[in-house]
Design a protein around this motif. Sequence first.
Motif, PDB file in Angstrom:
ATOM      1  N   ALA A   1       0.847  -1.203   0.000  1.00  0.00           N
ATOM      2  CA  ALA A   1       0.000   0.000   0.000  1.00  0.00           C
ATOM      3  C   ALA A   1       0.877   1.246   0.000  1.00  0.00           C
ATOM      4  CB  ALA A   1      -0.918  -0.003   1.223  1.00  0.00           C
ATOM      5  N   LYS A   2       1.927   1.213   0.807  1.00  0.00           N
ATOM      6  CA  LYS A   2       2.838   2.357   0.857  1.00  0.00           C
ATOM      7  C   LYS A   2       3.464   2.596  -0.518  1.00  0.00           C
ATOM      8  CE  LYS A   2       6.104   2.914   4.225  1.00  0.00           C
ATOM      9  NZ  LYS A   2       7.464   2.830   4.805  1.00  0.00           N
ATOM     10  N   ALA A   3       3.841   1.518  -1.169  1.00  0.00           N
ATOM     11  CA  ALA A   3       4.451   1.651  -2.498  1.00  0.00           C
ATOM     12  C   ALA A   3       3.467   2.293  -3.473  1.00  0.00           C
ATOM     13  CB  ALA A   3       4.907   0.287  -3.017  1.00  0.00           C
ATOM     14  N   ARG A   4       2.197   1.901  -3.372  1.00  0.00           N
ATOM     15  CA  ARG A   4       1.203   2.505  -4.270  1.00  0.00           C
ATOM     16  C   ARG A   4       1.029   3.998  -3.974  1.00  0.00           C
ATOM     17  NH1 ARG A   4      -3.861  -0.105  -3.308  1.00  0.00           N
ATOM     18  NH2 ARG A   4      -2.822  -1.401  -1.739  1.00  0.00           N
ATOM     19  N   ALA A   5       1.023   4.330  -2.690  1.00  0.00           N
ATOM     20  CA  ALA A   5       0.897   5.748  -2.318  1.00  0.00           C
ATOM     21  C   ALA A   5       2.101   6.549  -2.826  1.00  0.00           C
ATOM     22  CB  ALA A   5       0.768   5.878  -0.803  1.00  0.00           C
ATOM     23  N   GLU A   6       3.279   5.983  -2.641  1.00  0.00           N
ATOM     24  CA  GLU A   6       4.486   6.661  -3.144  1.00  0.00           C
ATOM     25  C   GLU A   6       4.377   6.927  -4.640  1.00  0.00           C
ATOM     26  OE1 GLU A   6       8.047   4.811  -0.258  1.00  0.00           O
ATOM     27  OE2 GLU A   6       7.796   4.108  -2.312  1.00  0.00           O
ATOM     28  N   LYS A   7       3.899   5.897  -5.341  1.00  0.00           N
ATOM     29  CA  LYS A   7       3.840   6.012  -6.803  1.00  0.00           C
ATOM     30  C   LYS A   7       2.863   7.121  -7.220  1.00  0.00           C
ATOM     31  CE  LYS A   7       5.060   4.366 -10.906  1.00  0.00           C
ATOM     32  NZ  LYS A   7       3.927   4.635 -11.750  1.00  0.00           N
ATOM     33  N   ILE A   8       1.742   7.212  -6.527  1.00  0.00           N
ATOM     34  CA  ILE A   8       0.786   8.300  -6.814  1.00  0.00           C
ATOM     35  C   ILE A   8       1.476   9.655  -6.635  1.00  0.00           C
ATOM     36  CG2 ILE A   8      -1.291   9.479  -5.938  1.00  0.00           C
ATOM     37  CD1 ILE A   8      -2.357   6.632  -5.186  1.00  0.00           C
ATOM     38  N   CYS A   9       2.210   9.788  -5.529  1.00  0.00           N
ATOM     39  CA  CYS A   9       2.867  11.074  -5.239  1.00  0.00           C
ATOM     40  C   CYS A   9       3.952  11.385  -6.272  1.00  0.00           C
ATOM     41  CB  CYS A   9       3.463  11.058  -3.836  1.00  0.00           C
ATOM     42  SG  CYS A   9       2.197  10.908  -2.564  1.00  0.00           S
ATOM     43  N   LEU A  10       4.725  10.374  -6.645  1.00  0.00           N
ATOM     44  CA  LEU A  10       5.792  10.621  -7.618  1.00  0.00           C
ATOM     45  C   LEU A  10       5.213  10.927  -8.999  1.00  0.00           C
ATOM     46  CD1 LEU A  10       8.471   7.928  -6.641  1.00  0.00           C
ATOM     47  CD2 LEU A  10       8.403  10.366  -6.043  1.00  0.00           C
ATOM     48  N   ASP A  11       4.215  10.159  -9.401  1.00  0.00           N
ATOM     49  CA  ASP A  11       3.586  10.420 -10.706  1.00  0.00           C
ATOM     50  C   ASP A  11       3.014  11.840 -10.749  1.00  0.00           C
ATOM     51  OD1 ASP A  11       4.138   8.001 -11.922  1.00  0.00           O
ATOM     52  OD2 ASP A  11       2.240   7.066 -11.343  1.00  0.00           O
ATOM     53  N   ALA A  12       2.295  12.199  -9.689  1.00  0.00           N
ATOM     54  CA  ALA A  12       1.698  13.538  -9.649  1.00  0.00           C
ATOM     55  C   ALA A  12       2.797  14.599  -9.642  1.00  0.00           C
ATOM     56  CB  ALA A  12       0.806  13.683  -8.419  1.00  0.00           C
ATOM     57  N   GLY A  13       3.816  14.375  -8.835  1.00  0.00           N
ATOM     58  CA  GLY A  13       4.897  15.359  -8.727  1.00  0.00           C
ATOM     59  C   GLY A  13       5.584  15.602 -10.057  1.00  0.00           C
ATOM     60  N   ILE A  14       5.920  14.517 -10.730  1.00  0.00           N
ATOM     61  CA  ILE A  14       6.596  14.654 -12.029  1.00  0.00           C
ATOM     62  C   ILE A  14       5.688  15.381 -13.024  1.00  0.00           C
ATOM     63  CG2 ILE A  14       7.507  13.351 -14.003  1.00  0.00           C
ATOM     64  CD1 ILE A  14       8.346  11.171 -11.885  1.00  0.00           C
ATOM     65  N   LEU A  15       4.423  14.978 -13.045  1.00  0.00           N
ATOM     66  CA  LEU A  15       3.471  15.605 -13.969  1.00  0.00           C
ATOM     67  C   LEU A  15       3.346  17.111 -13.711  1.00  0.00           C
ATOM     68  CD1 LEU A  15       1.237  15.127 -16.165  1.00  0.00           C
ATOM     69  CD2 LEU A  15      -0.378  14.881 -14.259  1.00  0.00           C
ATOM     70  N   PHE A  16       3.218  17.487 -12.451  1.00  0.00           N
ATOM     71  CA  PHE A  16       3.035  18.912 -12.130  1.00  0.00           C
ATOM     72  C   PHE A  16       4.257  19.739 -12.542  1.00  0.00           C
ATOM     73  CE2 PHE A  16       0.173  17.695  -8.252  1.00  0.00           C
ATOM     74  CZ  PHE A  16      -0.813  17.262  -9.125  1.00  0.00           C
ATOM     75  N   ILE A  17       5.436  19.137 -12.425  1.00  0.00           N
ATOM     76  CA  ILE A  17       6.651  19.878 -12.798  1.00  0.00           C
ATOM     77  C   ILE A  17       6.806  19.937 -14.314  1.00  0.00           C
ATOM     78  CG2 ILE A  17       9.182  19.848 -12.707  1.00  0.00           C
ATOM     79  CD1 ILE A  17       8.875  18.555  -9.882  1.00  0.00           C
ATOM     80  N   MET A  18       6.575  18.803 -14.965  1.00  0.00           N
ATOM     81  CA  MET A  18       6.821  18.743 -16.411  1.00  0.00           C
ATOM     82  C   MET A  18       5.762  19.488 -17.214  1.00  0.00           C
ATOM     83  SD  MET A  18       9.642  17.002 -16.680  1.00  0.00           S
ATOM     84  CE  MET A  18       9.831  16.103 -18.212  1.00  0.00           C
ATOM     85  N   GLU A  19       4.554  19.560 -16.675  1.00  0.00           N
ATOM     86  CA  GLU A  19       3.469  20.185 -17.440  1.00  0.00           C
ATOM     87  C   GLU A  19       2.743  21.241 -16.606  1.00  0.00           C
ATOM     88  OE1 GLU A  19       1.036  17.243 -19.462  1.00  0.00           O
ATOM     89  OE2 GLU A  19       2.735  15.862 -19.604  1.00  0.00           O
ATOM     90  N   SER A  20       3.526  22.069 -15.932  1.00  0.00           N
ATOM     91  CA  SER A  20       2.956  23.062 -15.010  1.00  0.00           C
ATOM     92  C   SER A  20       1.866  23.915 -15.643  1.00  0.00           C
ATOM     93  CB  SER A  20       4.054  24.001 -14.496  1.00  0.00           C
ATOM     94  OG  SER A  20       5.053  23.293 -13.822  1.00  0.00           O
ATOM     95  N   GLU A  21       2.030  24.233 -16.915  1.00  0.00           N
ATOM     96  CA  GLU A  21       1.088  25.135 -17.590  1.00  0.00           C
ATOM     97  C   GLU A  21      -0.338  24.588 -17.559  1.00  0.00           C
ATOM     98  OE1 GLU A  21       3.567  23.513 -19.079  1.00  0.00           O
ATOM     99  OE2 GLU A  21       5.116  25.037 -18.818  1.00  0.00           O
ATOM    100  N   ARG A  22      -0.468  23.263 -17.436  1.00  0.00           N
ATOM    101  CA  ARG A  22      -1.796  22.653 -17.478  1.00  0.00           C
ATOM    102  C   ARG A  22      -2.598  22.884 -16.206  1.00  0.00           C
ATOM    103  NH1 ARG A  22      -1.343  16.491 -18.486  1.00  0.00           N
ATOM    104  NH2 ARG A  22      -3.344  16.660 -17.395  1.00  0.00           N
ATOM    105  N   PHE A  23      -1.943  23.295 -15.111  1.00  0.00           N
ATOM    106  CA  PHE A  23      -2.616  23.301 -13.807  1.00  0.00           C
ATOM    107  C   PHE A  23      -2.917  24.719 -13.341  1.00  0.00           C
ATOM    108  CE2 PHE A  23      -0.381  19.386 -14.352  1.00  0.00           C
ATOM    109  CZ  PHE A  23      -1.375  18.464 -14.061  1.00  0.00           C
ATOM    110  N   ARG A  24      -4.089  25.165 -13.710  1.00  0.00           N
ATOM    111  CA  ARG A  24      -4.482  26.526 -13.374  1.00  0.00           C
ATOM    112  C   ARG A  24      -5.616  26.501 -12.355  1.00  0.00           C
ATOM    113  NH1 ARG A  24      -5.051  30.624 -18.298  1.00  0.00           N
ATOM    114  NH2 ARG A  24      -3.036  29.608 -18.600  1.00  0.00           N
ATOM    115  N   ASN A  25      -6.610  25.672 -12.594  1.00  0.00           N
ATOM    116  CA  ASN A  25      -7.773  25.601 -11.707  1.00  0.00           C
ATOM    117  C   ASN A  25      -7.722  24.326 -10.871  1.00  0.00           C
ATOM    118  OD1 ASN A  25      -8.937  27.944 -12.944  1.00  0.00           O
ATOM    119  ND2 ASN A  25      -9.358  26.615 -14.708  1.00  0.00           N
ATOM    120  N   GLY A  26      -8.527  24.327  -9.826  1.00  0.00           N
ATOM    121  CA  GLY A  26      -8.579  23.162  -8.959  1.00  0.00           C
ATOM    122  C   GLY A  26      -8.901  21.890  -9.725  1.00  0.00           C
ATOM    123  N   LYS A  27      -9.814  22.012 -10.679  1.00  0.00           N
ATOM    124  CA  LYS A  27     -10.233  20.830 -11.423  1.00  0.00           C
ATOM    125  C   LYS A  27      -9.091  20.255 -12.266  1.00  0.00           C
ATOM    126  CE  LYS A  27     -14.429  19.245 -13.717  1.00  0.00           C
ATOM    127  NZ  LYS A  27     -13.696  18.519 -14.772  1.00  0.00           N
TER     128      LYS A  27
END
Lengths: 395, 395
Positions: free
Chosen positions: A360-386
């Motif tokens: 379970a911890k590994a799955r949680a880590e993976k969610i955080c890493l995937d999200a983190g990488i995505l937010f950094i690589m494609e920052s322009e996409r994240f403007r609104n909460g949705k």
Amino acid sequence: MYTATTIIPYTVSMLPDFFAPDAQLVAEEIGDGNINYVYRIKDKDSGKSIIVKHAENELRIYKARFVGTERNRIEYEVLELQRKLAPDYIPELYLYDEENNNIFMEDMQGYENMRYELCDHKIFPHVAGHLADFCARVYMNTTDMVVGAMEKKELVKRYTNVYPCEITERHVLTEPYQDLDENGVCPENDAFMRKMIYENEELHARVGVLKDRFQTKAQALIHGDLHTGSIFVTPERTCILDPEFAFYGPVGYDTGNVIANLIFAYANAGVTMEDGSEKAIYIDWLLQTIEEFTDEFRKRAIAVLKENSTDLMMQSDLFFDLYLDDISLDAAGYAGTELIRRTVGSSGVRDIAGIKNESAKARAEKICLDAGILFIMESERFRNGKDYTDALKLL
Amino acid sequence: MYTATTIIPYTVSMLPDFFAPDAQLVAEEIGDGNINYVYRIKDKDSGKSIIVKHAENELRIYKARFVGTERNRIEYEVLELQRKLAPDYIPELYLYDEENNNIFMEDMQGYENMRYELCDHKIFPHVAGHLADFCARVYMNTTDMVVGAMEKKELVKRYTNVYPCEITERHVLTEPYQDLDENGVCPENDAFMRKMIYENEELHARVGVLKDRFQTKAQALIHGDLHTGSIFVTPERTCILDPEFAFYGPVGYDTGNVIANLIFAYANAGVTMEDGSEKAIYIDWLLQTIEEFTDEFRKRAIAVLKENSTDLMMQSDLFFDLYLDDISLDAAGYAGTELIRRTVGSSGVRDIAGIKNESAKARAEKICLDAGILFIMESERFRNGKDYTDALKLL
């Protein structure tokens, strides 16, 4: 440093009228951070209490690291200013002892640490609005366009916070990307971490840009460490503590940190709660909280600027949109760096590190890493909460 | 303030060994700026000379405006630092008299003011490379990634330059966009100016963003007023003076100013020179100079960072590209604000204001305004030198 015994007479000598003369006082050191010492002194009978926050020259967890005591003065002054700008969220301040680096302040009795509460899957319906309101009031009201560029230059100097910034630059924005012994994830994520974090050149370049922005963008007097462990909650109220990392920096650093820390709770709930309506409701509340914080912050920030901007060139709706778009861009990037550094780096969070089941911890880590990488690589996409919650639902 | 008479004994008292004891000294005040006083003291027989730059608390051209004398210390220290980083372009410094706000420095005999030379349509084949080299060495070597973030925070404080920054914020980044008596263009451009400058909401919002960036982006120790009137040239050499506006700001502010001031010369040549090969050669050289400055700066800046960056997160080619792209974006915007403020605003330049034929002057103004608006509204398009010259050829 004090002991439970020495802190009592010292406190009474500094604030002779705070407790009754015959009060039976007890004290304990309750700090759980890496840096300072926090004492609670309490009247056993009346229950009246006070907090003394003490800074030493060295880190609490690592005595060889000099960090100075300037941060203690900065913390006190920033709390004072925040209390003026957003009184609902800041404890009462009683005294600052500059000589001994001690802040005397209100004991927020009845408030609980938000991170612990989220790990217990508790719901706080008002916290998103409170945090958005706090960020909008404090950060927008300390920008050049509100305080005036001349006065703000003095504030930048006054709140230059050398050692805490160095800690962030090192622990958040550098070391998680280096193959260091103190880094690490669950074995099943190790190969992913090496490839996608340590050896990801484009990610490094983008984190380099975020680090540069952290070092150069003197936008507002930010908190500098606004994670859920610095936030204390009751069902009705929210209190924000520990601005010892405060400095003039990018607003998105703080708002991104809030978003990232809500995502730690989201990952935790996703992998630790049993499927069912309780989980569905909780996950739904967390996603809604991410959306509400993001969108309410934008709305309230614009409202504050509209009311308080004194700059002729910074008063149109179009300007405010460009200004908030820029903060959103930073927020996405710094949400990403927070997600990665808490997962890979040496400053783990209970939400993830505390998950007992390894898979379970590994799955949680993976969610955080995937999200983190995505937010950094494609920052322009994240403007609104949705934009955030849509992306999270796809992970 | 000194007279030609009082400056001589004062200079001899400060630097008793500079001139021969029996030297016949003459002095004159040669300053042509809006702010300071500049004295040349000269030995009539040997020709040996020295410059004394003096600051008063008030503006030279407008005594009611307090600007302090801190800028004089900053100018001296910045010249010292620039001379260390880029010695070829900075005069020798003899002494700083902090009490009386006087800088004693080398008299750059044989050098001419670049703006005047460009107005005379003279060619300086090396100046683009020299300016690119100066900007790359001085600015890149004062960034966080080279000096280190801790040391740089001290430099930011040391070079906080309150009043000069306020002058720029007001005269460059605000007033040209307001319908003020002191603004103005040729009658045939008046309607255009009102519509496209005063009443252009999107332009105002984008200038607001540039103003905010000027106030918040502590990127490098920039010159702050790098127009062709601050640059002195010989056919072989280039000298950069007057960094009294220096502060930690966006690098693109300076590089954009260089580009804009080359465009003033371009507009001047375009409307004042007679058609023919001389004009074609001159216009061609100016366009080539804009391209060379822009592209050489980028190349040399990356070379300096590659050699000197000590930041692990800021060492890849990809990072350097992102970093220089960001500077290019700023440069385009600030080239635009410089073009507009010098054309519309109260600080006209000889290149445009000095054009005697009114219809030629109007055409030159229009080129500058069109270019300025374009650079601000579509900054992303201007990355390489050719992006600028292609756009200019279409105006």
